[in-house]
Design a protein around this motif. Structure first.
Motif, PDB file in Angstrom:
ATOM      1  N   GLU A   1      -3.483   3.283  -0.917  1.00  0.00           N
ATOM      2  CA  GLU A   1      -3.938   2.655  -2.166  1.00  0.00           C
ATOM      3  C   GLU A   1      -2.977   1.540  -2.565  1.00  0.00           C
ATOM      4  O   GLU A   1      -1.768   1.646  -2.362  1.00  0.00           O
ATOM      5  CB  GLU A   1      -4.027   3.700  -3.292  1.00  0.00           C
TER       6      GLU A   1
ATOM      7  N   ALA B   1       2.553   8.082  -2.430  1.00  0.00           N
ATOM      8  CA  ALA B   1       1.262   8.718  -2.665  1.00  0.00           C
ATOM      9  C   ALA B   1       1.450  10.101  -3.279  1.00  0.00           C
ATOM     10  O   ALA B   1       0.705  10.505  -4.175  1.00  0.00           O
ATOM     11  CB  ALA B   1       0.476   8.817  -1.352  1.00  0.00           C
TER      12      ALA B   1
ATOM     13  N   SER C   1       0.855  -1.190   0.000  1.00  0.00           N
ATOM     14  CA  SER C   1       0.000   0.000   0.000  1.00  0.00           C
ATOM     15  C   SER C   1       0.891   1.239   0.000  1.00  0.00           C
ATOM     16  O   SER C   1       1.990   1.244   0.545  1.00  0.00           O
ATOM     17  CB  SER C   1      -0.939  -0.010   1.206  1.00  0.00           C
TER      18      SER C   1
ATOM     19  N   ASP D   1       3.517   7.610   2.307  1.00  0.00           N
ATOM     20  CA  ASP D   1       3.471   9.054   2.124  1.00  0.00           C
ATOM     21  C   ASP D   1       4.141   9.502   0.820  1.00  0.00           C
ATOM     22  O   ASP D   1       3.551  10.193  -0.008  1.00  0.00           O
ATOM     23  CB  ASP D   1       4.195   9.682   3.325  1.00  0.00           C
TER      24      ASP D   1
ATOM     25  N   VAL E   1      -1.968   9.550  -5.549  1.00  0.00           N
ATOM     26  CA  VAL E   1      -3.025   8.653  -5.079  1.00  0.00           C
ATOM     27  C   VAL E   1      -3.178   8.844  -3.567  1.00  0.00           C
ATOM     28  O   VAL E   1      -2.366   9.515  -2.929  1.00  0.00           O
ATOM     29  CB  VAL E   1      -2.697   7.166  -5.384  1.00  0.00           C
ATOM     30  N   GLU E   2      -4.233   8.244  -3.000  1.00  0.00           N
ATOM     31  CA  GLU E   2      -4.406   8.304  -1.559  1.00  0.00           C
ATOM     32  C   GLU E   2      -3.391   7.404  -0.871  1.00  0.00           C
ATOM     33  O   GLU E   2      -3.013   6.361  -1.412  1.00  0.00           O
ATOM     34  CB  GLU E   2      -5.813   7.807  -1.179  1.00  0.00           C
ATOM     35  N   GLN E   3      -2.963   7.801   0.320  1.00  0.00           N
ATOM     36  CA  GLN E   3      -2.131   6.897   1.110  1.00  0.00           C
ATOM     37  C   GLN E   3      -2.910   5.612   1.350  1.00  0.00           C
ATOM     38  O   GLN E   3      -4.109   5.647   1.628  1.00  0.00           O
ATOM     39  CB  GLN E   3      -1.798   7.533   2.463  1.00  0.00           C
TER      40      GLN E   3
END
Lengths: 253, 253
Positions: B135, B126, B120, B123, B131-133
């Motif tokens: 993802e 992302a 995933s 920081d 993208v969102e942390q």
DNA sequence: CAGTGGTCTAGACCACACC
DNA sequence: GTGTGGTCTAGACCACTGG
């Protein structure tokens, strides 16, 4: 305590243990490590061995030592990003060149010291500038400062036949800097190339750039070409690797 | 002999003297320095002091030490220049990607080991990939070799929604590599950005890249963008600074 | 084998920071 | 002053290289 049977040198075991504790957060950035004499007790080895371990972390750039104060986990410094757009004609029109353009963009107070001299081209300069070895070059030595601290060393070299009679041979090149003077003399800039590498600093560079322990320098050799491909200038720059990052962008194909 | 009244530490005087002799050519590249025990007699200091001086030259990258053989002036290695043109579509059409294109151009035999995993976004990832942390990312870990020697470590990260069902999630991405698969899936590449820095290697990197003593690594983070500006991939590369130089060219204005 | 660098000890004194 | 890192000594033994 160290394992004397493992075959791994004691100072490496100590260094590895401290490194692990630092990356695990047991000693956060800025924190002081136990004193060397405390570490002697902790690991059961002599002080020179402890110092050898601390030295290893120092050259890795993980810790810094301060005389009389202690050993500290190195805080991560803020990185300034230098983009290739710093050389646009628009930026040149507004000020005195690439370094001042960057200063304006980042809000620090720039200053620089310049020395002008002349020398004959060595092997390397002759290659980049496509001139004969021994041809006379105009050399501009610059020390650039941001808010008083030295942040960049730059040595610019041009074939002297491109600079005779222009302000490029003066300390103050005037508005727009060297590149503006070249264009006024009919040398229209066509393209740039930058060659980027890194190495450990010389002692002179380390003190001039106030480099931290274990910090390499980034070296950039920029070559400016005329529209017809003739090299006009080579610029050797030296930057502190822990304060700068260089960025380049280009379109696919 | 060292001057005990100058206030300059003895080991620094010894290091400076040896450094001067090396740069003056008294010890040319590849030459062996006198043994540490001979230097003890020459300078009139103890062996640990001599070793401290030699260590200083070692971290500067000026000499290398070889157990049982001696201390040698470091030969200057040949530098391989990596140009940004390694990413052209034409090069992709011919082979399996950027690294193989470079190999072909320089005539060495390339090989690489790849591991694919999923993680995933932290920081940093992302930020670069927009993208969102948290993802899910597809991560390709590559170790690249030239004629058997490791020359580059690379970690490529892509949002997994761009790679599901494609060969990017396989060890072998097929002809043209990751970028070719992205374009087949309708993600047309628009531009690249590379962010270049340098630092000292971790012990893992030093052994993987077989780095010489006192050699920093150059770090390159390349971000590939789609035509509409959406980031598709970030690639963190680590190179030995004494074997590589990166070159970038662009037109003025 | 002799010679080399690699590691380690048990101290000593100095210079600097901080109270 | 006390505690810190900086420097230095005079040994010792080990591991590696090469004749």
């Amino acid at each position: 305590m160290v394992d004397r049977t493992s075959g791994v040198p004691a100072f490496r075991q100590v260094a590895a243990d401290l490194r692990d504790k630092i990356s695990a957060g047991a000693y956060p950035p800025g924190a002081r490590l136990p004193s060397e004499r405390d570490l002697v007790d902790t690991y059961g080895v002599s002080r020179p061995t402890i110092r050898q371990a601390v030295d290893a972390l120092r050259v890795e750039g993980i810790v810094i030592t301060e005389h009389g104060r202690g050993v500290f986990v190195k805080p991560t410094p803020s990185i300034r990003r230098l983009s290739r757009h710093r050389l646009s004609k628009e930026a040149r029109a507004r000020n005195q060149g690439a370094f001042l353009a960057d200063a304006e963009a980042h809000g620090f107070k720039p200053s620089s010291t310049v020395k002008v001299r002349f020398e004959s081209a060595d092997d390397r300069a002759a290659g980049y500038l496509a001139v004969e070895q021994g041809e006379e070059l105009t050399v501009r030595d610059r020390v650039m400062r941001a808010d008083g601290a030295v942040v960049q060393l730059a040595v610019s070299r041009l074939p002297r036949r491109f600079t005779t009679g222009s302000a490029i041979e003066q300390v103050d090149t005037g508005p727009g800097g060297t590149y503006a003077r070249l264009e006024e003399a009919g040398h229209v800039l066509g393209s740039y190339a930058e060659h980027v590498g890194a190495r450990m600093p010389t002692p002179d560079e380390a003190s001039a750039l106030q480099l931290g322990q274990g910090v390499p320098v980034v070296t950039v050799t920029r070559v400016a070409y005329r529209e017809d491909g003739v090299p006009l200038e080579m610029n050797d720059m030296v930057l502190s690797a822990d304060r700068y990052e260089l960025s380049y962008e280009w379109a696919a194909d």
